[in-house]
Design a protein around this motif. Structure first.
Motif, short mmCIF file in Angstrom:
data_model
loop_
_atom_site.label_atom_id
_atom_site.label_comp_id
_atom_site.label_asym_id
_atom_site.label_seq_id
_atom_site.Cartn_x
_atom_site.Cartn_y
_atom_site.Cartn_z
N SER A 188 0.83 -1.20 0.00
CA SER A 188 0.00 0.00 0.00
C SER A 188 0.88 1.26 0.00
CB SER A 188 -0.89 -0.02 1.24
OG SER A 188 -1.69 1.13 1.30
N VAL A 189 0.50 2.28 -0.77
CA VAL A 189 1.25 3.53 -0.81
C VAL A 189 1.03 4.27 0.51
CG1 VAL A 189 1.56 5.77 -1.94
CG2 VAL A 189 1.11 3.74 -3.32
N ILE A 190 2.13 4.55 1.21
CA ILE A 190 2.08 5.25 2.48
C ILE A 190 2.33 6.74 2.28
CG2 ILE A 190 3.30 5.52 4.69
CD1 ILE A 190 3.72 2.46 4.58
N LEU A 191 3.30 7.07 1.41
CA LEU A 191 3.68 8.47 1.21
C LEU A 191 4.18 8.65 -0.22
CD1 LEU A 191 4.03 11.08 2.98
CD2 LEU A 191 6.40 10.39 3.30
N LYS A 192 3.66 9.64 -0.90
CA LYS A 192 4.07 9.93 -2.27
C LYS A 192 5.50 10.48 -2.29
CE LYS A 192 0.53 9.03 -4.93
NZ LYS A 192 0.65 8.08 -6.01
N ALA A 193 6.18 10.33 -3.40
CA ALA A 193 7.57 10.77 -3.57
C ALA A 193 7.73 12.25 -3.24
CB ALA A 193 8.03 10.49 -5.00
N GLY A 194 8.88 12.57 -2.62
CA GLY A 194 9.25 13.95 -2.39
C GLY A 194 8.66 14.62 -1.17
N ILE A 195 7.89 13.91 -0.36
CA ILE A 195 7.23 14.53 0.80
C ILE A 195 8.15 14.51 2.03
CG2 ILE A 195 5.25 14.44 2.36
CD1 ILE A 195 4.27 15.04 -0.39
N ASN A 208 2.17 18.03 8.90
CA ASN A 208 0.77 17.61 8.83
C ASN A 208 0.65 16.14 8.48
OD1 ASN A 208 -1.99 17.41 8.28
ND2 ASN A 208 -2.07 19.41 7.31
N VAL A 209 -0.14 15.40 9.24
CA VAL A 209 -0.40 13.99 8.97
C VAL A 209 -1.15 13.81 7.64
CG1 VAL A 209 -2.57 13.82 10.23
CG2 VAL A 209 -1.09 11.83 10.07
N MET A 210 -1.80 14.86 7.17
CA MET A 210 -2.56 14.78 5.92
C MET A 210 -1.66 14.61 4.70
SD MET A 210 -5.51 14.62 7.11
CE MET A 210 -6.48 14.62 5.64
N ASP A 211 -0.34 14.75 4.86
CA ASP A 211 0.59 14.51 3.75
C ASP A 211 0.67 13.03 3.40
OD1 ASP A 211 1.23 17.18 3.39
OD2 ASP A 211 2.93 17.11 4.77
N PHE A 212 0.29 12.16 4.33
CA PHE A 212 0.34 10.72 4.10
C PHE A 212 -0.81 10.28 3.20
CE2 PHE A 212 2.83 11.02 7.98
CZ PHE A 212 3.84 10.12 7.74
#
Length: 167
Positions: free
Chosen positions: A65-72, A112-116
């Protein structure tokens, strides 16, 4: 009255996890000869700051599952944190971290947790009477973890570079 049946295979496709097509593409940090240097890139605003050039994924075989998009996340080498209560609690898809005060490599996500894309949290855990309570970061789809940590109510989220997959 028209027949409203689903096309063949539609129900199965809807019931399949959203990441099912990407399971074979999960790579661990140990798969890269240059370690974190192979999975990072200089941030376009600050050339001294490194970010991850791949999406970060759940490392569990069969999840991805994608947890975090690239570059964050921003690369940081900092003191290790005791994430595993016992040796037996360590899942085979998770690499052991060095014991504090040794350092380890982290992807730091702020503020921000919303970046995930897909992250879950455990209940707060207090490992030491003098320490703040921590919440461990886990995959929201399969509950694998801990992948990292944050302080209860904090705005810094730490993912262990060696405990996530890369795509």
């Amino acid at each position: 009255m028209s027949d409203q049946s689903l096309p063949p295979g539609a129900l199965e496709a809807l019931q399949r996890p959203s990441n099912a097509g990407n399971r074979s593409t999960v790579r661990k940090l140990s798969d890269f000869d240059q370690g974190v240097l192979a999975v990072s890139v200089s941030h376009h605003k600050d050339l001294g700051e490194l970010t991850h050039k791949f999406d970060l994924l759940c490392p569990r075989s069969g999840c991805g599952s994608v947890i975090l998009k690239a570059g964050i996340g921003r690369w940081v080498e900092s003191e290790s944190v005791e994430l595993d209560i016992t040796e037996k609690s360590l899942h085979p898809d998770l690499q052991a971290l060095p014991a504090p005060p040794a350092t380890t490599q982290w992807w730091l996500v702020t503020p921000n947790v919303m970046d995930f894309e897909n992250i879950g949290f455990t209940r707060p855990v207090q490992q030491d009477v003098a320490a703040k309570k921590l919440k461990f970061l886990i995959c929201a789809e399969c509950d694998l973890g801990p992948l990292g940590w944050c302080e209860e109510g904090g705005k810094e989220f730490w993912l262990a570079c060696s405990r996530v997959g890369y795509r």
